[in-house]
Design a protein around this motif. Structure first.
Motif, short mmCIF file in Angstrom:
data_model
loop_
_atom_site.label_atom_id
_atom_site.label_comp_id
_atom_site.label_asym_id
_atom_site.label_seq_id
_atom_site.Cartn_x
_atom_site.Cartn_y
_atom_site.Cartn_z
N ILE A 102 2.32 13.59 2.37
CA ILE A 102 2.70 12.09 2.21
C ILE A 102 3.12 11.50 3.80
O ILE A 102 4.23 12.39 4.24
CB ILE A 102 3.88 11.78 1.39
N PRO A 104 3.88 7.59 6.39
CA PRO A 104 3.63 6.45 6.30
C PRO A 104 2.40 5.62 6.24
O PRO A 104 1.41 6.40 7.10
CB PRO A 104 4.24 5.88 7.64
N ASN A 106 0.00 6.54 4.30
CA ASN A 106 -1.07 7.61 3.61
C ASN A 106 -0.28 8.24 2.26
O ASN A 106 0.57 9.04 2.42
CB ASN A 106 -1.39 8.71 4.64
N ASN A 107 -0.49 7.55 1.33
CA ASN A 107 -0.01 7.81 -0.26
C ASN A 107 -0.29 9.17 -0.47
O ASN A 107 -1.39 9.73 -0.09
CB ASN A 107 -0.36 6.65 -1.11
N ALA A 120 4.60 6.78 -2.19
CA ALA A 120 4.66 6.57 -0.90
C ALA A 120 5.72 6.74 -0.12
O ALA A 120 6.91 6.94 -0.81
CB ALA A 120 4.09 4.84 -0.88
N SER A 121 5.94 6.86 1.05
CA SER A 121 7.09 7.36 1.94
C SER A 121 7.01 6.69 3.33
O SER A 121 5.84 6.66 3.94
CB SER A 121 7.47 8.79 1.96
N GLU A 122 8.24 6.35 4.05
CA GLU A 122 8.08 5.92 5.08
C GLU A 122 8.34 7.15 6.17
O GLU A 122 8.27 7.31 7.43
CB GLU A 122 9.13 5.04 5.40
N LEU A 140 3.86 3.79 -8.68
CA LEU A 140 3.87 4.19 -7.34
C LEU A 140 5.10 4.15 -7.19
O LEU A 140 5.94 3.67 -7.21
CB LEU A 140 3.22 3.16 -6.48
N HIS A 142 8.20 5.29 -4.60
CA HIS A 142 8.76 5.43 -3.09
C HIS A 142 9.85 6.52 -3.02
O HIS A 142 10.90 6.70 -3.86
CB HIS A 142 9.37 4.18 -2.83
#
Length: 148
Positions: A102, A104, A106-107, A120-122, A140, A142
């Motif tokens: 994973i 940023p 790109n889930n 999803a992640s930063e 979804l 985070h």
């Protein structure tokens, strides 16, 4: 036996049936019609009322009680959390495992409680890393890395 089937007794039975049907068909509507039937039953005990008047009292009291009381009673009796609140209680702050990479923009996917969830992640997270669930948008999740 003839005295048993008075108008008051019939209205009490109708009210009881409507009240019991509320458990089968939830929605907090039939309860108010049951209350309307019981109001008519009480009036029939003390007053000699024609069937037309009984029906009018039943309808008016039922509809009036729905309009005046349903919203308030629903909040008290049917306290349900919003689905997003339920999700927050069960997921937020919990640890999961990354099933895919994973990054940023790109889930990927995570495994939480034996189920795969989109995530999803930063942060940049590699497959197999542990993550902390920090929020959600619908299904979804985070996440952020536990390494940072």
């Amino acid at each position: 036996m003839e005295n048993f089937l008075t108008a008051a007794v019939i209205w009490i039975i109708i009210g009881l049936v409507l009240f019991l049907l509320e458990f089968v068909i939830p929605g907090l509507i039939l309860f108010f019609f049951a209350a309307g039937a019981w109001i008519v039953a009480i009036l029939c005990l003390f007053l000699d009322i024609s069937i037309n008047t009984q029906l009018i009292i039943f309808l008016v009291s039922s509809v009036a009680s729905i309009l005046l009381l349903r919203k308030g009673l629903s909040k008290i009796l049917l306290k349900r959390k919003h689905p997003s609140e339920l999700l927050e209680d069960e997921f937020l702050g919990k640890i999961a495992k990354a099933e895919t990479d994973i990054s940023p923009g790109n889930n990927g996917k995570i495994d939480f409680k034996g189920t795969t969830w989109p995530a999803a992640s930063e942060d940049t997270i590699e497959k197999g890393d542990n993550v902390i669930i920090i929020g959600n948008e619908s299904i979804l999740l985070h996440v952020k890395s536990t390494k940072s």
